[in-house]
Motif scaffolding. Structure first.
Motif, short mmCIF file in Angstrom:
data_model
loop_
_atom_site.label_atom_id
_atom_site.label_comp_id
_atom_site.label_asym_id
_atom_site.label_seq_id
_atom_site.Cartn_x
_atom_site.Cartn_y
_atom_site.Cartn_z
N ALA A 1 -6.38 5.45 -2.24
CA ALA A 1 -6.33 4.30 -1.31
C ALA A 1 -7.60 4.14 -0.52
N THR B 1 0.86 -1.17 0.00
CA THR B 1 0.00 0.00 0.00
C THR B 1 0.90 1.22 0.00
N GLN B 2 1.34 1.58 -1.19
CA GLN B 2 2.29 2.67 -1.37
C GLN B 2 1.85 3.56 -2.52
N GLN B 3 2.38 4.74 -2.54
CA GLN B 3 2.06 5.71 -3.59
C GLN B 3 2.43 5.17 -4.96
N VAL C 1 -0.50 4.79 3.18
CA VAL C 1 -0.10 5.14 1.82
C VAL C 1 0.57 6.50 1.74
#
Length: 520
Positions: free
Chosen positions: A413, A41-43, A373
């Motif tokens: 997100a 869950t990252q940019q 995120v």
């Protein structure tokens, strides 16, 4: 000597044991999948499976959010699959998939003595009270109590406590090791690897220790009974337990084979088996773990199809108990709306771009996906909101981080739309606050020395902070020119990078306030 007629029984037992092993493998895979989706869950990182898959599968979060917002939230409709699983196989979600349940099963626990297999059954009614309070509060428009949802609680703990703590520890260790010249290549290699996988810029936020305390208490309760949380408190478990009364695949006991050895009751992780009722298991409590099947020395226990509703079990709430829980839950939900919050009367909080107070109250499920995120760590759960129905909703702590001018990750997100999705162009035009300079603390204003950090860091193309020349007289009576920062409110969007980067120790000399609450 075993007879030939016992071969089908051996085959059936082997199948049950295979199911038990399959369950254990599924638990491991589900937990690994949960952790993988958490880490990715990252940019701007795309995955085959949705990063919020477990929240989509959570029917408590989905139904509560739809009730509170009075709207249909399509991604959360996937929770219907979990309800269908409960209709088919009871609380199999709790014993096979739930990552919180898996952690609790692996946490050391105190087993009851032979003479006392369980604490009083009425304790189990607490989870129905919690479940009904969550549901009634959602009907009243508040989702604050979803912090007690097991998926939410685990994700929040990882995002707000565990990961920032690891970032701080690893960062400090790297700083120390980098001083050793021979270790620098290894430290650089590890840092590049770690920051590409799990390390972020998120720093520990002290109020999140309350979340850690709640999670720690859930684990510590295992010292009373195995999976105490699942037995007595879990609102999602209560919801699935009620549905499980109609389960098609259930625990069965062959009374002709049963020798009343009590081994099944002793190993049951949720205490679902009642020795006083021919060792029948409560459908609302049984998690289909198959531990009892393996423990039974006479192969008297199996799982199979059964028609109709299950008969009443001593662990099941009576009609009077259920109505009492509903009444108490209604009172609790009303009090949640009426009681003054510790933060009542304080300055409004800065919220993520386009996230209004109404949206956060009615649609935010407190999942902390936005916290995880956020690439700068500016988003944190609010701990002193103006009202209880906004507790744990996301806020921006602009001394800790800033809202990246080129980032729209939080809206992308968010699984419910509490933080709306914005294009980058829209986000850059969305005002979330206004910067204000405290001239008593600002270096150029208070000390007559140049400092251009806020102007230099401002990402707005035409600069929302500009430098103006100011003539001042020194002690010798000579006139000098100092460039002082001035905020241009018509251009400022409140991203907070000026406050984050301000070199003044303690409270920044330039601060961001919610839109309409600036101090200039």
């Amino acid at each position: 000597m075993a007879s030939a007629g016992s071969q089908p029984e051996k085959t059936a037992r082997s199948k049950q044991i295979i199911w038990r092993r399959l369950r254990q493998a599924t638990q491991v895979l589900a937990l690994l999948l949960f952790l993988y989706l958490f880490l990715v869950t990252q940019q701007e990182l795309q995955t085959l499976l949705p990063h919020d898959l477990f929240f989509r599968l959570d029917p408590l979060a989905g139904i509560s959010a739809m009730l509170a917002s009075r709207s249909w939230i399509l991604p959360l409709a996937l929770g219907g699959a979990t309800i269908a699983m409960a209709v088919a196989a009871g609380r199999a979600w709790c014993g096979w998939i739930c990552p919180m349940g898996t952690l609790l099963e692996w946490t050391p626990a105190r087993r009851p003595s032979h003479n006392r297999l369980d604490i009083p059954s009425y304790w189990r009614q607490a989870k129905y009270f919690v479940f009904l309070t969550v549901l009634l509060a959602a009907i009243a428009g508040s989702l604050t109590l979803l912090v007690l949802d097991p998926i939410t609680l685990l994700f929040r703990t990882l995002a707000g406590v565990v990961l920032p703590g690891l970032n701080s520890i690893i960062g400090s260790a790297e700083t120390l090791l980098y001083r050793i010249e021979g270790l620098r290549p290894a430290v650089e290699w590890f840092d590049t690897l770690a920051r590409g996988s799990f390390m972020t810029e998120q720093l520990p936020f002290l109020p999140n220790l309350l979340i850690a305390a709640i999670f720690g208490s859930v684990l510590t309760l295992n010292a009373i009974r195995p999976r105490f949380w699942c037995r007595y408190l879990c609102p999602l478990g209560a919801m699935l337990g009620l549905v499980s009364k109609a389960a098609r695949v259930r625990h069965k006991v062959d009374n002709e084979k049963c020798i009343a050895c009590r081994r099944c009751a002793a190993v049951c992780p949720t205490g679902a088996i009642d020795p006083e009722n021919k060792f029948a298991a409560s459908a609302a409590e049984c998690t289909a773990c198959f531990d009892c099947v393996q423990a039974c020395p006479t192969q008297a226990i199996s799982f199979g199809r059964q028609r109709g509703l299950v008969p009443h079990h001593r662990h099941d709430p009576s009609r009077r108990q259920f109505l009492a829980s509903a009444g108490a839950a209604a009172i609790g939900a009303v009090l949640l709306r009426l009681l003054p919050s510790p933060g009542h009367g304080q300055t409004p909080l800065i919220r993520p771009p386009a996230a209004t107070e109404e949206l956060l109250s009615s649609q935010c499920i407190r999942c902390s996906e936005c916290v995880k995120v956020c690439p700068t760590g500016v988003i944190q759960p609010s701990y002193l909101p103006s009202s209880w129905d906004k507790l744990w909703a996301p806020m921006l702590v602009t001394r800790l981080g800033y809202c990246d001018y080129s980032c729209t990750a939080c809206g992308e997100a968010c699984p419910t739309g509490a933080i709306p999705r914005l294009s980058l162009a829209e986000k850059r035009q969305t005002v979330i606050g206004k910067a204000s300079i405290d001239r008593k603390r600002c270096i150029p204003w208070a000390e007559d020395r140049d400092c251009i950090v806020c102007e230099e860091m401002c990402p707005v193309p035409n600069k929302a902070v500009r430098l103006e020349e100011r003539r001042v007289a020194n002690a010798a009576g000579q006139t000098t020119v100092v460039r002082v920062p001035v905020v241009r409110p018509n251009l400022c969007i409140g991203c907070g990078i000026c406050e984050t980067q301000c070199p003044v120790n303690g409270e920044a000399a330039i601060r961001v306030y919610p839109f309409g609450n600036g101090k200039d």
